[in-house]
Scaffold this active site. Structure first.
Site, PDB file in Angstrom:
ATOM      1  N   CYS A 136       2.532  29.561 -14.908  1.00 36.09           N
ATOM      2  CA  CYS A 136       2.208  30.096 -16.228  1.00 36.09           C
ATOM      3  C   CYS A 136       1.725  28.958 -17.120  1.00 36.09           C
ATOM      4  O   CYS A 136       2.445  28.488 -17.998  1.00 36.09           O
ATOM      5  CB  CYS A 136       3.431  30.732 -16.842  1.00 36.09           C
ATOM      6  N   PRO A 192       0.819  -1.207   0.000  1.00 32.23           N
ATOM      7  CA  PRO A 192       0.000   0.000   0.000  1.00 32.23           C
ATOM      8  C   PRO A 192       0.857   1.263   0.000  1.00 32.23           C
ATOM      9  O   PRO A 192       1.846   1.342   0.734  1.00 32.23           O
ATOM     10  CB  PRO A 192      -0.763  -0.108   1.319  1.00 32.23           C
ATOM     11  N   GLY A 193       0.509   2.197  -0.845  1.00 29.54           N
ATOM     12  CA  GLY A 193       1.169   3.495  -0.841  1.00 29.54           C
ATOM     13  C   GLY A 193       0.136   4.553  -0.460  1.00 29.54           C
ATOM     14  O   GLY A 193       0.077   5.036   0.665  1.00 29.54           O
ATOM     15  N   ARG A 194      -0.732   4.823  -1.417  1.00 34.23           N
ATOM     16  CA  ARG A 194      -1.766   5.845  -1.246  1.00 34.23           C
ATOM     17  C   ARG A 194      -2.572   5.672   0.045  1.00 34.23           C
ATOM     18  O   ARG A 194      -2.792   6.619   0.788  1.00 34.23           O
ATOM     19  CB  ARG A 194      -2.716   5.763  -2.456  1.00 34.23           C
ATOM     20  N   TYR A 217       1.266  11.153  -3.391  1.00 33.99           N
ATOM     21  CA  TYR A 217       1.537  11.621  -4.751  1.00 33.99           C
ATOM     22  C   TYR A 217       1.373  13.134  -4.901  1.00 33.99           C
ATOM     23  O   TYR A 217       0.921  13.617  -5.925  1.00 33.99           O
ATOM     24  CB  TYR A 217       0.658  10.865  -5.763  1.00 33.99           C
TER      25      TYR A 217
HETATM   26  C1  LIG Z   1       2.471   2.384  -7.183  1.00 30.41           C
HETATM   27  C2  LIG Z   1       2.750   1.036  -6.731  1.00 30.41           C
HETATM   28  C3  LIG Z   1       2.284   0.606  -5.487  1.00 30.41           C
HETATM   29  C4  LIG Z   1       1.433   1.452  -4.594  1.00 30.41           C
HETATM   30  O1  LIG Z   1       0.207   1.740  -5.144  1.00 30.41           O
HETATM   31  P1  LIG Z   1      -0.887   2.553  -4.285  1.00 30.41           P
HETATM   32  O2  LIG Z   1      -1.992   2.747  -5.236  1.00 30.41           O
HETATM   33  O3  LIG Z   1      -0.245   3.843  -3.907  1.00 30.41           O
HETATM   34  O4  LIG Z   1      -1.250   1.729  -3.115  1.00 30.41           O
HETATM   35  C5  LIG Z   1       2.619  -0.667  -5.079  1.00 30.41           C
HETATM   36  N1  LIG Z   1       3.383  -1.470  -5.855  1.00 30.41           N
HETATM   37  C6  LIG Z   1       3.862  -1.088  -7.052  1.00 30.41           C
HETATM   38  C7  LIG Z   1       4.696  -2.001  -7.828  1.00 30.41           C
HETATM   39  C8  LIG Z   1       3.548   0.170  -7.528  1.00 30.41           C
HETATM   40  O5  LIG Z   1       4.003   0.542  -8.724  1.00 30.41           O
END
Ligand SMILES: *Cc1c(COP(=O)(O)O)cnc(C)c1O
Length: 431
Positions: A360, A290-292, A390
């Protein structure tokens, strides 16, 4: 309010217990703020529910590209979760944070030779290998160092998540990974197994981002576990790890669906156990990335209003002191955001305006068609919600605009974790 860490008291919007107006007074604007408790809770939610769903070997990896700063990597270290990285710069960030690189997974569809050497010198835990060329490059570097490098293979399971094209990555024709359908996944598995300095540990997939389909991880696991069993049968190799990627969607607006991540992970867990029983294989150590959903709702951006332009009979603009330089997501994907005039929360929002930046570029829009109070004027505070993911990581210096500071709000204390860029910072590379 779309996030739990928001509140309104009197005229003011509060975030993580702080009056947003006071944060701007104290730290200036534009300003990114992060809620430390929220970050920790999000990390814990994954760690806890994954162990419950898949067993104690399971663990989340924070996808650092969503917001890559040392302060967040330090939290990941404290919460004992892994991370994934996509460049030498992200590896350097993890190193500076003191993050143990053995728990880091190195992604990217095109790792340069320099990246590969840098990562290996610092003894990165895993490479997530995208293609056959990369297997060769890693074998060569590992041989020269006299080590055996652990890897996962990134495969495309041929799944189409219902999300934006730009963030869909699991289809056969994706630029990422090796496709199961075309036989290339099997080829690369055999290639990796033939290498002396490469230790194949398992497989990886990531089908997309900002995904709300509740069965997306089940479908990915279904396809990947079948492949895993097929490889065992054909080659004798039994993968010990399976990484299902990231991608859970977050709520940017009231109209976005709510996804119960904990419940969803438990459902994926049930499926994985059942499927493994059917296939006669042990449950591999599951990873998710998980990132987002770790950082988005832990972040907020604050701006100060400058020019307010009313083009009679046409449209209104509220200009802020940042823009696509600190949040390019509307310009890139047309992403929705919830926007408030944070010091006028009680006033009726009878006017519609595009909230725009200072660059701009006509496309420099934070969000079009925002409902704002008629009285909006220079000096008001604009809050854009859910900007933890992001935004900072995609920020630029277009128009030579310095990047904002990042302030981490703890339960009791708060501190600047990334200082505001200065004009000197901007000119540092110019010879
Ligand atoms: C971007 C990415 C993630 C994270 O995705 P989220 O939508 O931010 O949870 C995980 N694994 C890989 C390989 C990614 O490219």
């Amino acid at each position: 309010m779309i996030c739990k860490n928001l509140a309104v008291q009197g005229d003011d919007l509060f975030f993580a217990g702080r009056k947003t107006k006071d944060l701007v007074k104290k730290y200036g604007s534009p300003l990114y703020v992060l809620d430390e408790e929220r970050l920790r809770e999000n990390m814990r939610l994954y760690a806890r529910s994954m162990k419950q769903a898949f067993g104690k070997e399971a663990k989340p990896l924070y996808a650092g590209k969503a917001n890559c700063i040392t302060a967040i990597h330090r939290l990941a270290k404290e919460e004992k979760i892994g991370i994934d990285v996509v460049s030498s710069g992200e590896i350097a960030t993890a190193l500076k944070a003191g993050f143990p690189l053995k728990n880091a997974y190195f992604h990217s569809n095109n790792k340069t030779d320099e990246d590969i050497a840098f990562a290996m010198q610092h003894r990165i835990g895993y490479f997530v290998v995208d293609n056959a060329e990369e297997v060769e490059a890693i074998e060569k570097e590992a041989a020269s160092l006299g080590i055996r490098q652990k890897i996962l293979l990134r495969l495309t399971p041929g799944i189409d998540p219902h999300t934006y094209e730009a963030v869909s990555t699991g289809k056969v024709d994706s630029k990422f990974g090796s496709a199961i359908e075309t036989g290339q996944a099997e080829e690369i598995t055999r290639l990796a197994l033939s290498k002396e300095h490469v230790e194949l540990c398992g497989f990886h997939c990531h089908v997309g981002s900002q995904v709300f389909d509740s069965d997306i991880f089940v479908r990915a696991a279904d396809s990947m576990l079948s492949f895993l069993a097929e490889m065992r049968q054909k080659t004798g190799f039994l993968a010990g790890e399976l990484d299902l990627g990231g991608g859970y969607g977050v709520r940017y607006c009231e109209s976005d669906p709510v996804i119960d991540i904990e419940k969803n992970i438990l459902q994926v867990g049930e499926f994985v156990h059942e499927k493994c029983r059917e296939l006669g294989i042990p449950v591999p150590a599951i990873r998710m990335e998980p990132g987002r959903s770790i950082v988005a709702d832990a972040g907020l951006t604050l701006y100060t209003v400058g020019t307010v332009k009313r083009i009679r009979g046409y449209k209104n603009y509220v200009s802020v002191d940042g823009g696509m330089t600190d949040n390019p997501r509307y310009a890139l994907y047309g992403s929705p955001y919830t926007v408030y005039i944070a010091n006028k929360m009680q006033e009726e929002t009878t006017m519609t305006a595009d909230v725009v930046g200072r660059c701009c570029e006509s496309g420099d829009i934070i969000q079009p068609g925002v409902a704002v109070p008629e009285s909006v004027q220079r000096g008001d505070i604009v809050a854009v919600l859910t900007t933890g993911a992001y935004n900072y990581s995609m920020a630029s210096n277009y128009n030579r605009v310095p990047r904002p500071a990042v302030v981490m709000l703890g339960k009791d204390e708060e501190k600047i974790v990334v200082r505001r860029e200065t004009l000197e910072d901007l000119l540092r590379g110019d010879l």
